[in-house]
Design a protein around this motif. Structure first.
Motif, PDB file in Angstrom:
ATOM      1  N   ILE A  76       0.730  -1.086  -0.075  1.00 28.66           N
ATOM      2  CA  ILE A  76      -0.159  -0.123  -0.223  1.00 28.66           C
ATOM      3  C   ILE A  76       0.724   1.211   0.069  1.00 28.66           C
ATOM      4  N   VAL A  77       1.939   1.343   0.957  1.00 34.60           N
ATOM      5  CA  VAL A  77       2.817   2.548   1.003  1.00 34.60           C
ATOM      6  C   VAL A  77       3.555   2.468  -0.085  1.00 34.60           C
ATOM      7  N   VAL A  78       4.112   1.675  -0.649  1.00 35.39           N
ATOM      8  CA  VAL A  78       5.013   1.725  -1.837  1.00 35.39           C
ATOM      9  C   VAL A  78       4.251   2.159  -3.111  1.00 35.39           C
ATOM     10  N   THR A  79       3.046   1.765  -3.228  1.00 41.77           N
ATOM     11  CA  THR A  79       2.126   1.986  -4.327  1.00 41.77           C
ATOM     12  C   THR A  79       1.885   3.493  -4.464  1.00 41.77           C
ATOM     13  N   ASP A 138       0.991  -1.542  -7.279  1.00 39.29           N
ATOM     14  CA  ASP A 138       0.435  -2.764  -6.653  1.00 39.29           C
ATOM     15  C   ASP A 138       1.532  -3.844  -6.870  1.00 39.29           C
ATOM     16  N   ALA A 139       1.516  -4.094  -8.361  1.00 44.93           N
ATOM     17  CA  ALA A 139       2.204  -5.122  -8.980  1.00 44.93           C
ATOM     18  C   ALA A 139       3.721  -4.988  -8.370  1.00 44.93           C
ATOM     19  N   TYR A 140       4.264  -3.956  -8.463  1.00 40.83           N
ATOM     20  CA  TYR A 140       5.760  -3.769  -7.990  1.00 40.83           C
ATOM     21  C   TYR A 140       5.899  -4.150  -6.494  1.00 40.83           C
ATOM     22  N   GLY A 141       4.913  -3.429  -5.698  1.00 42.58           N
ATOM     23  CA  GLY A 141       4.869  -3.690  -4.232  1.00 42.58           C
ATOM     24  C   GLY A 141       4.841  -5.185  -3.876  1.00 42.58           C
TER      25      GLY A 141
END
Length: 321
Positions: free
Chosen positions: A272-275, A289-292
């Protein structure tokens, strides 16, 4: 409230919060978005994923070597392989019960290397203090290299350069006032903060007292360079993040670090926070979301797989201890 209930709540509440965040992340996406996210995860190039895991393992080995620089001046010389296994087991424990790994490290070191618990735990506290300092340094670097982006976000919200300087000045002034209030206060909260700040200072000063301080600093820089590199290489698994600058991943790294520190291995909160951090750079929620999830899954699998192996191998290799 009895001690057994307190212990149960300390273990269960972080896990429940993590699961709730996973549910929130799932429910906040449409079926089409979830399909695209799963497609991106399935098509992620495994080479970059395994490279990220390999870099993570290097950071743990470096941490094991660095640990001995804190233990050797006290007359203890644990075997490096034991150090690596203990550290991996401790990280695995932290994914199950928040902050349990530190106590497990000190206990295992006492069991297999005869280092008194309080001395081993003291070195782990020093490590954590150094880690906090390094994280603060990375936050400062991220703010410096991404000043234009941060100012742009503030301007979008109606805060210009003058307003930004005003906020900075107010923040510095507030910090000075808070420090003076804490110094004079005798409350439990103020005493905890003072002890924490004194611990930070002691942790920094302890580096200059050790014989191999140069090697300790080099390993510290290497460990944190590995942490950032683990983040950076995953960008090649998602087409939309390939062209992002390193500064963008510094911001995402800081966000992810706070998520890892506040929940069991970043469960639910990390993606969530990375997105949110990557969205500042125009990355869509689907790609973010995919990356996170790729990043979190790769590192969690590394900790679970190698941590489980270490948990089994450690007592077998030390049967006579």
């Amino acid at each position: 409230m009895g001690p057994s209930l307190k212990k149960f709540l300390k273990i269960s509440i972080p896990i429940l919060i993590g699961l709730a965040l996973v549910f929130y992340s799932y429910s906040s996406t449409t079926p089409e978005d979830r399909t695209r996210i799963l497609h991106a995860i399935k098509n992620a190039n495994p080479v970059w994923v395994f490279l990220s895991i390999f870099i993570g393992i290097l950071s743990h080995i470096s941490r094991a070597i660095r640990w001995n620089y804190l233990l050797n001046p006290m007359g203890y010389k644990p075997r490096l392989f034991n150090n690596v296994l203990i550290i991996l087991t401790a990280y695995f424990a932290n994914t199950l019960i928040l902050r349990s790994g530190e106590f497990l490290r000190a206990t295992a070191l006492n069991t297999y290397e005869n280092v008194p618990f309080e001395k081993g735990f003291g070195t782990i506290v020093t490590e954590r203090i150094i880690d906090v300092i390094m994280l603060l340094l990375i936050i400062a670097i991220a703010l410096l290299v991404q000043t234009d982006v941060i100012l742009g976000i503030l301007e979008e919200n109606g805060i210009g350069l003058a307003g930004s300087l005003g906020l900075l000045l107010a923040g510095v002034l507030g910090l000075v006032i808070a420090i003076r209030v804490i110094k004079k206060s005798e409350s439990k909260f103020a005493l905890k903060i003072k002890n924490f700040l004194n611990g930070l200072l002691d942790g920094v000063l302890s580096i200059f007292k050790m014989k191999k301080r140069g090697a300790f600093i080099v390993h510290t820089l290497f460990i944190w360079a590995c942490y950032i590199a683990m983040f950076w290489v995953i960008k090649f698994t998602v087409p939309e993040t390939v062209e992002l600058p390193l500064g963008a991943f510094l911001v995402a790294f800081v966000a992810g670090a706070f998520a890892m520190a506040t929940t069991n291995g970043g469960l639910g909160l990390f993606p969530i926070v990375v997105t949110a951090a990557l969205s500042v750079y125009g990355v869509s929620k689907t790609s973010g979301d995919a990356y996170g999830w790729i990043m979190w899954t790769a590192q969690t699998l590394m900790v679970v797989v190698f941590g489980t192996i270490s948990f089994i191998v450690l007592p077998l290799l030390n049967r006579n201890r």
